[in-house]
Design an enzyme around this catalytic site. Structure first.
Site, mmCIF file in Angstrom:
data_model
loop_
_atom_site.group_PDB
_atom_site.id
_atom_site.type_symbol
_atom_site.label_atom_id
_atom_site.label_comp_id
_atom_site.label_asym_id
_atom_site.label_seq_id
_atom_site.Cartn_x
_atom_site.Cartn_y
_atom_site.Cartn_z
ATOM 1 N NE ARG A 1 0.655 71.273 34.469
ATOM 2 C CZ ARG A 1 0.560 70.334 35.399
ATOM 3 N NH1 ARG A 1 -0.621 69.955 35.854
ATOM 4 N NH2 ARG A 1 1.643 69.762 35.877
ATOM 5 N NE ARG B 1 -1.723 67.996 31.960
ATOM 6 C CZ ARG B 1 -1.361 67.490 33.145
ATOM 7 N NH1 ARG B 1 -2.233 66.817 33.862
ATOM 8 N NH2 ARG B 1 -0.153 67.638 33.601
ATOM 9 C CE LYS C 1 -1.119 63.007 40.628
ATOM 10 N NZ LYS C 1 -0.385 62.687 39.396
ATOM 11 N NE ARG D 1 5.267 67.220 35.157
ATOM 12 C CZ ARG D 1 4.136 67.365 34.460
ATOM 13 N NH1 ARG D 1 4.176 67.713 33.186
ATOM 14 N NH2 ARG D 1 2.993 67.162 35.033
ATOM 15 N NE ARG E 1 4.667 65.391 42.119
ATOM 16 C CZ ARG E 1 3.548 65.929 41.618
ATOM 17 N NH1 ARG E 1 2.640 66.438 42.392
ATOM 18 N NH2 ARG E 1 3.360 65.929 40.312
HETATM 19 P P1 AMP Z 1 1.174 68.557 39.371
HETATM 20 O O1 AMP Z 1 0.233 69.646 39.007
HETATM 21 O O2 AMP Z 1 0.723 67.760 40.561
HETATM 22 O O3 AMP Z 1 1.556 67.685 38.199
HETATM 23 O O4 AMP Z 1 2.528 69.260 39.853
HETATM 24 C C1 AMP Z 1 3.283 70.073 38.968
HETATM 25 C C2 AMP Z 1 4.674 70.308 39.550
HETATM 26 O O5 AMP Z 1 4.564 70.984 40.811
HETATM 27 C C3 AMP Z 1 5.479 69.058 39.848
HETATM 28 O O6 AMP Z 1 6.170 68.574 38.698
HETATM 29 C C4 AMP Z 1 6.445 69.570 40.925
HETATM 30 O O7 AMP Z 1 7.479 70.363 40.359
HETATM 31 C C5 AMP Z 1 5.555 70.513 41.718
HETATM 32 N N1 AMP Z 1 4.858 69.802 42.812
HETATM 33 C C6 AMP Z 1 3.513 69.582 42.937
HETATM 34 N N2 AMP Z 1 3.232 68.895 44.050
HETATM 35 C C7 AMP Z 1 4.430 68.650 44.651
HETATM 36 C C8 AMP Z 1 4.825 67.947 45.819
HETATM 37 N N3 AMP Z 1 3.929 67.340 46.614
HETATM 38 N N4 AMP Z 1 6.158 67.908 46.118
HETATM 39 C C9 AMP Z 1 7.071 68.507 45.352
HETATM 40 N N5 AMP Z 1 6.777 69.170 44.225
HETATM 41 C C10 AMP Z 1 5.472 69.251 43.866
#
Ligand code: AMP
Length: 191
Positions: free
Chosen positions: A134, A128, A14, A145, A89
Site C-alpha cells: 500500500r 504492515r 478493522k 492519516r 469516516r
Molecule cells: P483504509 O483501507 O480504510 O485504511 O482506507 C485507505 C484510504 O482510502 C483512506 O486513507 C482514505 O484516503 C480512503 N478512504 C477509505 N474509506 C474512506 C471513507 N469512508 N471516506 C473517505 N475516504 C476513505
C-alpha cells in the site's frame, strides 16, 4: 438485519476482525478502502481521483464515498446484514448511511470502536507497509492519516454514542481475545 460498523483508527484491526465477523455471523462486507484500491488498480477515473487523496492520507470526498455505498446497497440482494469497514469516516457519511439504511427499513445495530494507542498503531502500520504494497503505509502518510482520523473521523463516534449503539473494544492483545469481546458486544446488541 445485523448491520455492524467496525470503527477505529488506521491499523486498529478493522480488516482482521471483519474477517472474523463474516465467518461467525455470515454477513456481507464492504470496505471502502478496498473498493477504492480496486478502482485504482483498474485505472478508472474514480480511481485516479481517489489516489490523489489517498496518497496524501486525506479522505476521499463524501459524495464519491456515499455514491459507492448507495450502489453497493442497491446491488446487495438478500443478506443477513452488512459489515461497514472503514466507513463512515465523517459525520456526513454517518448521516447518509442512516438515511440509506432507513430506506431499506434497517439501521446500524452496533458500532464497534477499536481502541489502540497511537504508538502501537504507528508500529503496526510501518510493519504492515513492508508487505502490504500500500502506497499509504509509509511514515509520513501514516502520520497524516492518524491526524485526519482525530480531526474528521473521531466525531463519528459521538454520532453513534447518541444513537446508543457505540461499544468500546480494547484493540490490544491477541486477535482471538479481542474477537471474544467483539462477539459479546455484537450478541448483546443483537438480542
Ligand atoms: P483504509 O483501507 O480504510 O485504511 O482506507 C485507505 C484510504 O482510502 C483512506 O486513507 C482514505 O484516503 C480512503 N478512504 C477509505 N474509506 C474512506 C471513507 N469512508 N471516506 C473517505 N475516504 C476513505
Amino acid at each position: 438485519m445485523l448491520n455492524i460498523v467496525i470503527f477505529g483508527p488506521p491499523g486498529s484491526g478493522k480488516g482482521t476482525q471483519s474477517e472474523n465477523l463474516i465467518k461467525k455471523y455470515n454477513l456481507a462486507h464492504i470496505s471502502t478502502g478496498d473498493l477504492l484500491r480496486k478502482e485504482i488498480s483498474t485505472n478508472t477515473q474514480l480511481g485516479a481521483l481517489a489516489k490523489s487523496h489517498m496518497d496524501k492520507g486525506e479522505l476521499v470526498p463524501d459524495d464519491v464515498i456515499i455514491g459507492m455505498i448507495d450502489s453497493y446497497l442497491d446491488r446487495m440482494g438478500n443478506v443477513n446484514g452488512v459489515i461497514f469497514d472503514g466507513f463512515p469516516r465523517t459525520v456526513a457519511q454517518a448521516q447518509a448511511l442512516k438515511e440509506l439504511l432507513a430506506s431499506y427499513k434497517t439501521s446500524v445495530a452496533v458500532c464497534l470502536n477499536l481502541e489502540v494507542p497511537n504508538d502501537e498503531l504507528m508500529t503496526r502500520l510501518i510493519e504492515r507497509g513492508k508487505t502490504s504494497g500500500r502506497s499509504d503505509d509509509n511514515e509520513e502518510t501514516i502520520k497524516a492519516r492518524l491526524d485526519v482520523y482525530d480531526k474528521q473521523t473521531k466525531p463519528v463516534l459521538d454520532f453513534y454514542k447518541k444513537e446508543g449503539v457505540a461499544v468500546n473494544i480494547k484493540g490490544v492483545g491477541s486477535i482471538d481475545a479481542i474477537f471474544a469481546d467483539i462477539a459479546d458486544a455484537v450478541d448483546s446488541k443483537n438480542k
